[in-house]
Design a protein around this motif. Structure first.
Motif, PDB file in Angstrom:
ATOM      1  N   GLY A  66       6.047  -0.040   1.656  1.00 57.92           N
ATOM      2  CA  GLY A  66       6.909  -0.346   0.520  1.00 57.92           C
ATOM      3  C   GLY A  66       6.160  -0.698  -0.739  1.00 57.92           C
ATOM      4  N   GLY A  67       4.834  -0.651  -0.692  1.00 55.69           N
ATOM      5  CA  GLY A  67       4.033  -1.011  -1.858  1.00 55.69           C
ATOM      6  C   GLY A  67       4.277  -0.085  -3.028  1.00 55.69           C
ATOM      7  N   GLN A  68       4.012  -0.582  -4.200  1.00 52.80           N
ATOM      8  CA  GLN A  68       4.193   0.193  -5.421  1.00 52.80           C
ATOM      9  C   GLN A  68       2.855   0.736  -5.913  1.00 52.80           C
ATOM     10  N   GLY A  69       2.884   1.923  -6.459  1.00 52.40           N
ATOM     11  CA  GLY A  69       1.694   2.509  -7.063  1.00 52.40           C
ATOM     12  C   GLY A  69       0.533   2.595  -6.104  1.00 52.40           C
ATOM     13  N   SER A  70      -0.643   2.187  -6.591  1.00 51.64           N
ATOM     14  CA  SER A  70      -1.867   2.325  -5.797  1.00 51.64           C
ATOM     15  C   SER A  70      -1.898   1.373  -4.601  1.00 51.64           C
ATOM     16  N   GLU A  71      -0.958   0.434  -4.546  1.00 55.67           N
ATOM     17  CA  GLU A  71      -0.943  -0.524  -3.444  1.00 55.67           C
ATOM     18  C   GLU A  71      -0.114  -0.055  -2.250  1.00 55.67           C
ATOM     19  N   SER A  72       0.318   1.185  -2.271  1.00 52.03           N
ATOM     20  CA  SER A  72       1.116   1.675  -1.148  1.00 52.03           C
ATOM     21  C   SER A  72       0.243   2.434  -0.151  1.00 52.03           C
ATOM     22  N   LEU A  73       0.685   2.434   1.085  1.00 51.62           N
ATOM     23  CA  LEU A  73      -0.007   3.164   2.148  1.00 51.62           C
ATOM     24  C   LEU A  73      -0.070   4.652   1.807  1.00 51.62           C
ATOM     25  N   ALA A  74       1.004   5.178   1.235  1.00 52.72           N
ATOM     26  CA  ALA A  74       1.028   6.596   0.864  1.00 52.72           C
ATOM     27  C   ALA A  74      -0.027   6.898  -0.194  1.00 52.72           C
ATOM     28  N   ALA A  75      -0.078   6.096  -1.257  1.00 53.76           N
ATOM     29  CA  ALA A  75      -1.060   6.324  -2.323  1.00 53.76           C
ATOM     30  C   ALA A  75      -2.477   6.148  -1.800  1.00 53.76           C
ATOM     31  N   PHE A  76      -2.685   5.156  -0.953  1.00 53.31           N
ATOM     32  CA  PHE A  76      -4.005   4.902  -0.383  1.00 53.31           C
ATOM     33  C   PHE A  76      -4.489   6.121   0.403  1.00 53.31           C
ATOM     34  N   ASN A  77      -3.575   6.769   1.120  1.00 52.03           N
ATOM     35  CA  ASN A  77      -3.953   7.927   1.932  1.00 52.03           C
ATOM     36  C   ASN A  77      -4.064   9.216   1.125  1.00 52.03           C
ATOM     37  N   ARG A  78      -3.585   9.203  -0.106  1.00 52.07           N
ATOM     38  CA  ARG A  78      -3.753  10.369  -0.986  1.00 52.07           C
ATOM     39  C   ARG A  78      -4.850  10.144  -2.009  1.00 52.07           C
ATOM     40  N   GLY A  79      -5.384   8.937  -2.098  1.00 49.62           N
ATOM     41  CA  GLY A  79      -6.267   8.533  -3.177  1.00 49.62           C
ATOM     42  C   GLY A  79      -7.730   8.855  -2.995  1.00 49.62           C
ATOM     43  N   LEU A  80      -8.546   8.059  -3.679  1.00 45.38           N
ATOM     44  CA  LEU A  80      -9.988   8.279  -3.746  1.00 45.38           C
ATOM     45  C   LEU A  80     -10.665   8.311  -2.386  1.00 45.38           C
ATOM     46  N   ALA A  81     -10.199   7.481  -1.455  1.00 44.61           N
ATOM     47  CA  ALA A  81     -10.839   7.457  -0.138  1.00 44.61           C
ATOM     48  C   ALA A  81     -10.767   8.822   0.527  1.00 44.61           C
TER      49      ALA A  81
END
Length: 148
Positions: A66-81
């Motif tokens: 349920g996190g917003q923006g870069s703090e969400s599990l979805a964004a984390f898994n699509r992000g820089l990592a």
């Protein structure tokens, strides 16, 4: 120990926690549908206790659905990592340690937890389950806090 029992142990250290309210079933299903995967039972149970946050501040940031923006599990898994590291696609990134390493759950097999070293870009450590990692983390903090 079950995830619920370990959550109760975490709650013994309220000043060292910044936890979000539990995830809803709708949020959990939404993430599973978006990523075409089923969340492992132990991780789902953890998110039903708290939907991400930080344990043992400054410590491990656990990402929620349920996190917003870069703090969400979805964004984390699509992000820089995912872009900057060679973390296998079957690993679900779910947390970041305060010194930069990532924690992942292997979505195949027994759902082991893997620590991914951000400096060497390779697997550094492994636990057989989320509950084993969390129990060890709590024990390490208790020892650090002199509460053993």
């Amino acid at each position: 120990m079950t995830i619920r029992e370990l959550y109760e142990k975490l709650m013994c250290y309220p000043r060292a926690m910044r936890l979000n309210p539990p995830a809803s079933e709708k949020q959990l299903r939404g993430f599973e549908e978006e990523f075409h995967t089923e969340l492992p039972d132990q991780f789902r149970e953890l998110l039903e206790c708290f939907d991400g946050g930080e344990i043992f501040v400054p410590g491990t940031v656990i990402y929620g659905v349920g996190g917003q923006g870069s703090e969400s599990l979805a964004a984390f898994n699509r992000g820089l990592a995912r872009r900057d590291f060679s973390i296998p696609p079957q690993y679900l990134l779910f947390a970041e340690l305060n010194f930069g390493d990532f924690l992942c759950i292997d979505l195949t097999g027994e759902h082991s937890v893997i620590q991914w070293d951000h400096e060497t870009n390779e697997e550094y450590d492994e636990w057989e389950s989320l509950s084993q990692w969390l129990e060890e983390t709590i024990e390490d903090y208790a020892e650090y806090a002199g509460e053993e």
